[in-house]
Design a protein around this motif. Structure first.
Motif, short mmCIF file in Angstrom:
data_model
loop_
_atom_site.label_atom_id
_atom_site.label_comp_id
_atom_site.label_asym_id
_atom_site.label_seq_id
_atom_site.Cartn_x
_atom_site.Cartn_y
_atom_site.Cartn_z
N UNK A 40 0.87 -1.24 0.09
CA UNK A 40 0.01 -0.02 0.09
C UNK A 40 0.87 1.27 0.02
N UNK A 41 1.69 1.17 0.88
CA UNK A 41 2.70 2.39 0.87
C UNK A 41 3.53 2.64 -0.59
N UNK A 42 3.85 1.54 -1.15
CA UNK A 42 4.63 1.54 -2.38
C UNK A 42 3.62 2.29 -3.39
N UNK A 43 2.22 1.84 -3.41
CA UNK A 43 1.44 2.57 -4.50
C UNK A 43 1.11 4.07 -4.16
N UNK A 44 1.07 4.49 -3.04
CA UNK A 44 1.20 6.03 -2.70
C UNK A 44 2.29 6.59 -2.93
N UNK A 45 3.52 5.98 -2.97
CA UNK A 45 4.68 6.35 -3.04
C UNK A 45 5.03 6.76 -4.57
N UNK A 52 -6.68 9.32 -4.48
CA UNK A 52 -7.69 9.02 -4.23
C UNK A 52 -7.72 7.67 -3.37
N UNK A 53 -8.60 7.81 -2.54
CA UNK A 53 -8.59 6.59 -1.58
C UNK A 53 -9.12 5.31 -2.24
N UNK A 54 -10.03 5.65 -2.92
CA UNK A 54 -10.77 4.61 -3.49
C UNK A 54 -9.71 3.90 -4.71
N UNK A 55 -8.89 4.84 -5.54
CA UNK A 55 -7.90 4.34 -6.49
C UNK A 55 -7.01 3.61 -5.63
N UNK A 57 -7.32 1.88 -2.94
CA UNK A 57 -7.97 0.57 -2.43
C UNK A 57 -7.94 -0.38 -3.65
N UNK A 58 -8.48 0.37 -4.70
CA UNK A 58 -8.59 -0.52 -6.12
C UNK A 58 -7.21 -1.23 -6.33
N UNK A 59 -6.18 -0.36 -6.32
CA UNK A 59 -4.57 -0.80 -6.46
C UNK A 59 -4.33 -1.94 -5.75
N UNK A 60 -4.69 -1.78 -4.28
CA UNK A 60 -4.30 -2.74 -3.47
C UNK A 60 -5.09 -4.16 -3.55
N UNK A 61 -6.40 -3.92 -4.07
CA UNK A 61 -7.28 -5.11 -4.35
C UNK A 61 -6.47 -5.77 -5.56
N UNK A 62 -6.17 -5.17 -6.51
CA UNK A 62 -5.65 -5.75 -7.81
C UNK A 62 -4.20 -6.12 -7.33
N UNK A 64 -2.73 -7.46 -4.49
CA UNK A 64 -2.91 -8.43 -3.51
C UNK A 64 -4.26 -9.59 -3.71
N UNK A 65 -5.04 -9.18 -4.46
CA UNK A 65 -6.21 -10.18 -4.58
C UNK A 65 -6.88 -10.34 -3.30
N UNK A 66 -7.17 -9.18 -2.66
CA UNK A 66 -7.98 -9.08 -1.29
C UNK A 66 -9.12 -8.39 -1.72
N UNK A 67 -10.20 -8.57 -0.76
CA UNK A 67 -11.38 -7.76 -0.88
C UNK A 67 -11.26 -6.40 -0.41
N UNK A 68 -12.04 -5.33 -0.97
CA UNK A 68 -11.93 -4.05 -0.86
C UNK A 68 -12.22 -3.62 0.73
N UNK A 69 -12.73 -4.37 1.45
CA UNK A 69 -12.98 -4.24 2.93
C UNK A 69 -11.66 -4.27 3.50
N UNK A 70 -10.92 -5.42 3.34
CA UNK A 70 -9.53 -5.54 3.78
C UNK A 70 -8.62 -4.56 3.38
N UNK A 71 -8.71 -4.09 2.27
CA UNK A 71 -7.80 -3.22 1.57
C UNK A 71 -7.96 -1.57 2.47
N UNK A 72 -9.24 -1.35 2.75
CA UNK A 72 -9.58 -0.12 3.53
C UNK A 72 -8.90 -0.31 4.90
N UNK A 73 -8.93 -1.52 5.23
CA UNK A 73 -8.45 -1.80 6.72
C UNK A 73 -7.02 -1.36 6.76
#
Length: 148
Positions: A40-45, A52-55, A57-62, A64-73
């Motif tokens: 997640x830090x890498x994506x922001x960096x 955008x937070x949703x962008x 989260x979408x990047x983390x989901x893509x 790590x192949x995890x759900x959006x709820x987990x990515x928001x966490x």
């Protein structure tokens, strides 16, 4: 007894991934960070600016192949730790502490990565990169079809 080089297959890919990930997690653990937080830090960096937070989260989901709820966490964990900060109503930015952690863990893993990749011919690395990218693209397409 003769050993042969295995063909590239899911097991070979998984063994390489988990061996590399274990080395990274060893460094991250010393700094109180998780693999998910590092991704997640890498994506922001690499965004280079508040994202955008949703962008994110979408990047983390893509990635790590995890759900959006987990990515928001994960994003919430990083905000609570002071490594990310809200920016406006819907964006997040990396903080100085977040950048320091990202840079420090990168610096600590760089020599290990260099040793792992040392002496592998550039053309082999290019071929592996193309093949693994193709496999990833195809697996992502299969996953998308399953989730329709």
């Amino acid at each position: 007894m003769t050993t042969t080089t295995p063909l590239l297959n899911p097991r070979v890919i998984a063994l390489a991934h988990y061996a590399s990930r274990a080395l990274l997690e060893n460094v991250l653990t010393r700094h109180g960070a998780t693999f998910q937080q590092s991704v997640t830090l890498r994506l922001v960096t690499v965004a280079g600016e508040p994202i955008e937070r949703e962008q994110l989260v979408d990047g983390v989901v893509g990635a790590l192949k995890i759900g959006a709820t987990e990515a928001h966490s994960v994003v919430d964990e990083l905000i609570a730790a002071g490594l990310l900060a809200p920016q406006g109503p819907s964006r997040v930015r990396i903080t100085d502490d977040g950048r320091e952690l990202y840079d420090r863990t990168g610096t600590e893993t760089a020599p290990v990565t260099a040793r792992i990749y040392a002496d592998i011919p550039a053309e082999d690395l290019a071929t592996a990169g193309r093949v693994l990218t193709l496999i990833t693209d195809r697996a992502d397409a299969e996953l998308a079809a399953l989730n329709k």
